[in-house]
Design an enzyme around this catalytic site. Structure first.
Site, PDB file in Angstrom:
ATOM      1  N   HIS A 177      79.885  32.565 -29.078  1.00 25.54           N
ATOM      2  CA  HIS A 177      79.459  32.423 -27.711  1.00 25.54           C
ATOM      3  C   HIS A 177      80.146  33.354 -26.759  1.00 25.54           C
ATOM      4  O   HIS A 177      79.372  34.124 -26.269  1.00 25.54           O
ATOM      5  CB  HIS A 177      79.551  31.018 -27.455  1.00 25.54           C
ATOM      6  CG  HIS A 177      78.789  29.865 -28.175  1.00 25.54           C
ATOM      7  ND1 HIS A 177      77.634  30.201 -29.076  1.00 25.54           N
ATOM      8  CD2 HIS A 177      79.014  28.735 -28.417  1.00 25.54           C
ATOM      9  CE1 HIS A 177      77.208  29.105 -29.538  1.00 25.54           C
ATOM     10  NE2 HIS A 177      77.955  28.195 -29.341  1.00 25.54           N
ATOM     11  N   HIS A 219      72.678  30.237 -29.556  1.00 32.40           N
ATOM     12  CA  HIS A 219      71.870  29.721 -28.498  1.00 32.40           C
ATOM     13  C   HIS A 219      72.358  30.000 -27.069  1.00 32.40           C
ATOM     14  O   HIS A 219      71.538  29.993 -26.368  1.00 32.40           O
ATOM     15  CB  HIS A 219      71.832  28.307 -28.622  1.00 32.40           C
ATOM     16  CG  HIS A 219      72.798  27.444 -28.299  1.00 32.40           C
ATOM     17  ND1 HIS A 219      73.554  26.993 -29.190  1.00 32.40           N
ATOM     18  CD2 HIS A 219      73.553  26.874 -27.150  1.00 32.40           C
ATOM     19  CE1 HIS A 219      74.789  26.209 -28.463  1.00 32.40           C
ATOM     20  NE2 HIS A 219      74.355  26.226 -27.469  1.00 32.40           N
ATOM     21  N   LEU A 240      73.117  33.006 -25.987  1.00 33.15           N
ATOM     22  CA  LEU A 240      72.275  34.097 -25.775  1.00 33.15           C
ATOM     23  C   LEU A 240      70.703  33.886 -25.004  1.00 33.15           C
ATOM     24  O   LEU A 240      70.433  34.875 -24.452  1.00 33.15           O
ATOM     25  CB  LEU A 240      72.209  35.258 -26.713  1.00 33.15           C
ATOM     26  CG  LEU A 240      73.535  35.732 -27.355  1.00 33.15           C
ATOM     27  CD1 LEU A 240      73.464  36.854 -28.544  1.00 33.15           C
ATOM     28  CD2 LEU A 240      74.565  36.322 -26.237  1.00 33.15           C
ATOM     29  N   LYS A 292      88.880  31.365 -22.617  1.00 34.56           N
ATOM     30  CA  LYS A 292      89.631  30.172 -23.003  1.00 34.56           C
ATOM     31  C   LYS A 292      88.456  28.919 -23.059  1.00 34.56           C
ATOM     32  O   LYS A 292      87.418  28.950 -22.644  1.00 34.56           O
ATOM     33  CB  LYS A 292      90.490  29.393 -21.854  1.00 34.56           C
ATOM     34  CG  LYS A 292      89.991  28.966 -20.366  1.00 34.56           C
ATOM     35  CD  LYS A 292      91.189  28.490 -19.924  1.00 34.56           C
ATOM     36  CE  LYS A 292      90.571  28.084 -18.185  1.00 34.56           C
ATOM     37  NZ  LYS A 292      91.477  27.290 -17.522  1.00 34.56           N
TER      38      LYS A 292
END
Length: 584
Positions: A333, A271, A273, A426
């Site tokens: 992600h 999600h 993207l 991070k």
């Protein structure tokens, strides 16, 4: 691509404006994005294509690959996906119905994200007139109970038009429910009967959204493919992450899914993207001359991808402990955003051209080593008279768990554009702030005439481009500027595009964009199997070493900036974390 989607029998009374394509003879209704084949027929096309493609309309058929479903045979085997396109409906032919089945409809994701996203698409007229939505789960529920459940999460998020209540009622009346087991072909066969009843004999396009745990993906896909596929239109399946735990399990999941589906039928959803600023990333780079020449090792000193949440696992400890922050956030992600950021200019905006370039980036990256990573885990902390529990205080988490809730990593791309540039990531939970951003730190100005104004800390004079994905979406560029006055005093200022100030319209949820893409057959923002393999190849050796050696994470207090080791990791590569300057 228009020929693959459902025709609409209705006509609008609104004034329409048309433009024509001199190559195909088609005319395009600009207001409702219809492609008209003559005076008496029209094919519904979602508005999405106007925002994605600048290609000649005659090329749009290529990316949908219609029809995509492998048709089940009587003996249970699968025939090869059909290669020929099914022609668009003509007057006198059956209409097409879009049938969306949310598998796992009683879960939080479906209730809080998927159904609201579908309603938002309906509210904004992005769905065809003929559509139905089915919820499927093991929970016993009636149609009315499903409607009552999801009605509490539906909102008219764009504005408060007077027809909001009417639109909500119209949407809910198109929602139905069927209870069944995820591994029962009989239950999916009953679902198929209900779908056919609601489709009323029309040509059907079917979309299944798997909002279920990954260990039952294959069972659900097998049953849906064998018993509930469309035999007259396309069948597509959206698979929610995680896609395995490592390279081996990911490949096995893909292998099993492809026993029942073709690659073109599988839409692996990430999600992130679908977020507005990720969508804007390639626009910012490829359509602005001021940025594209700078997008290389010659001008960029380092790139940072930062994800922080100000809350802990909070009831998800059992799930999270099996995956950890690296699998949950970094491997998918952040790595997907990195690939979009660093890719070469694709041949076109076609999905395969873009995904080809992303795969090249991932395959060019150096596999992560233990010395390139810092892991942490949040501990209990008291602040302002309030106590915050540590990760292992969660009753669903083992007391001896070494699962990281924070990780920082330095990655490198071994190609001519990015050789030697650190890409730092991070991600962490229970930190001091909720924020996701991309920070591009440019190199120091050679022989800076104003170096004396900054003393020995040249980082204060470094230009930095920041894309804030959430919250309060923004793009801003940090520049050096003279403070007004008779003296020569410099200041670091922002050229700021704050979305809430520039664009009054509320930004759509990422799930809205991705659902609309899946309905339209647009795969640009979905992950291809070879892309998934390349992503896991980077992280699997590291994850294996962390788990085999039981590396103890560095503890950090709930609500802090994370473990101290992250600072040392950045300093090792001559980098300072951009979000620690206190200027944002």
């Amino acid at each position: 691509m228009a020929a693959h989607l459902s025709p609409s029998s209705s006509s609008s009374s609104s004034t329409l404006s048309f433009s024509s394509d001199r190559y195909t003879g088609k005319c395009y209704c600009k207001q409702f994005s219809r492609v008209c084949y003559g005076a008496h027929s029209s094919i519904w096309v979602p508005k999405i294509f106007s925002r994605i493609h600048s290609r000649n309309p005659s090329d749009l058929n290529s990316s949908n690959g219609y029809p995509l479903n492998a048709v089940s045979l009587q003996d249970g085997s699968m025939s090869k996906p059909l290669a020929e396109e099914v022609p668009a409906s003509r007057p006198g032919e059956a209409e097409t119905t879009l049938s969306i089945t949310v598998v796992g409809a009683s879960g939080d994701l479906a209730r809080k994200k998927i159904f609201p996203a579908l309603f938002a698409l309906f509210y904004e007229d992005f769905l065809p007139e003929n559509f139905i939505v089915f919820g499927y789960a093991r929970t016993k529920m009636t149609d009315e109970e499903l409607r009552n459940m999801i009605s509490t999460t539906l909102t008219c998020r764009v504005d408060k038009r007077e027809n909001c209540a009417d639109k909500m009622e119209q949407f809910l009346m198109k929602c139905y429910y069927h209870s069944g087991q995820y591994s029962s072909e009989d239950d999916f066969a009953k679902l198929d009967c209900k779908l056919k009843e609601k489709e009323g004999g029309s040509l059907s396009n079917r979309l299944f959204y798997l909002s279920i745990p990954p260990n039952i993906f294959v069972d659900a896909v097998k049953c849906a493919s064998n018993k509930a596929s469309s035999v007259s239109g396309w069948t597509r399946v959206i698979v929610e992450k995680p896609f395995g735990r490592d390279s081996e399990s990911s490949r096995e999941l893909t292998r099993c899914l492809m026993q029942y589906l073709s690659e073109d039928q599988i839409f692996r959803i990430d999600h992130y993207l679908g977020k507005e600023l990720v969508e804007n990333l390639s626009v910012l780079r490829f359509s602005n001359l001021v940025f594209e020449p700078l997008w290389s090792r010659n001008y960029i000193r380092n790139v940072q991808f930062i994800f922080s949440e100000d809350f802990g696992t909070e009831g998800r400890g059992g799930y999270f402990d099996n995956y950890g922050i690296i699998r949950d956030i970094m491997q998918n992600h952040l790595l997907q955003i990195l690939a979009l950021f660093a890719m070469e200019t694709p041949v076109s905006l076609d999905a395969e051209d873009i995904r080809n370039e992303k795969v090249k980036v991932l395959r060019s990256m150096r596999p992560l080593q233990l010395e390139d990573v810092i892991v942490g885990q949040y501990k209990g902390h008291s602040k302002g008279g309030k106590s915050y529990p540590g990760y292992i205080d969660d009753p669903t988490v083992p007391k001896d768990s070494v699962t990281p809730t924070f990780a920082a990593a330095a990655l490198f791309i071994n190609n001519s554009r990015w050789d030697g540039v650190p890409f730092l990531m991070k991600a962490g939970k229970a930190l001091h702030i909720r924020k996701t951003e991309i920070r591009v730190q440019f190199r120091h100005v050679p022989g800076n005439l104003y170096k004396w104004n900054f003393g020995t800390d040249l980082d204060k004079a470094t230009n930095e481009l920041v894309l804030r994905l959430q919250p309060d979406e923004a793009i801003y560029l940090k520049i050096n500027n003279k403070v007004p006055g008779l003296g020569m005093r410099l200041d670091r200022s922002d050229l700021n595009l704050l979305y809430s100030a520039r664009y009054r319209r509320e930004i759509p949820d990422a799930y809205e964009r991705l659902l609309l893409d899946a309905i339209g057959g647009e795969r640009r923002l979905f992950i291809r199997s070879d892309e998934l393999d390349a992503a896991w190849a980077l992280f699997s050796p590291l994850l294996k070493e962390l788990e085999e050696k039981k590396i103890a994470p560095e503890l950090y207090p709930y609500g802090s900036r994370g473990p101290v080791g992250a600072y040392y990791l950045a300093a090792k590569h001559d980098v300072r974390w951009g979000d620690l300057a206190g200027e944002d």
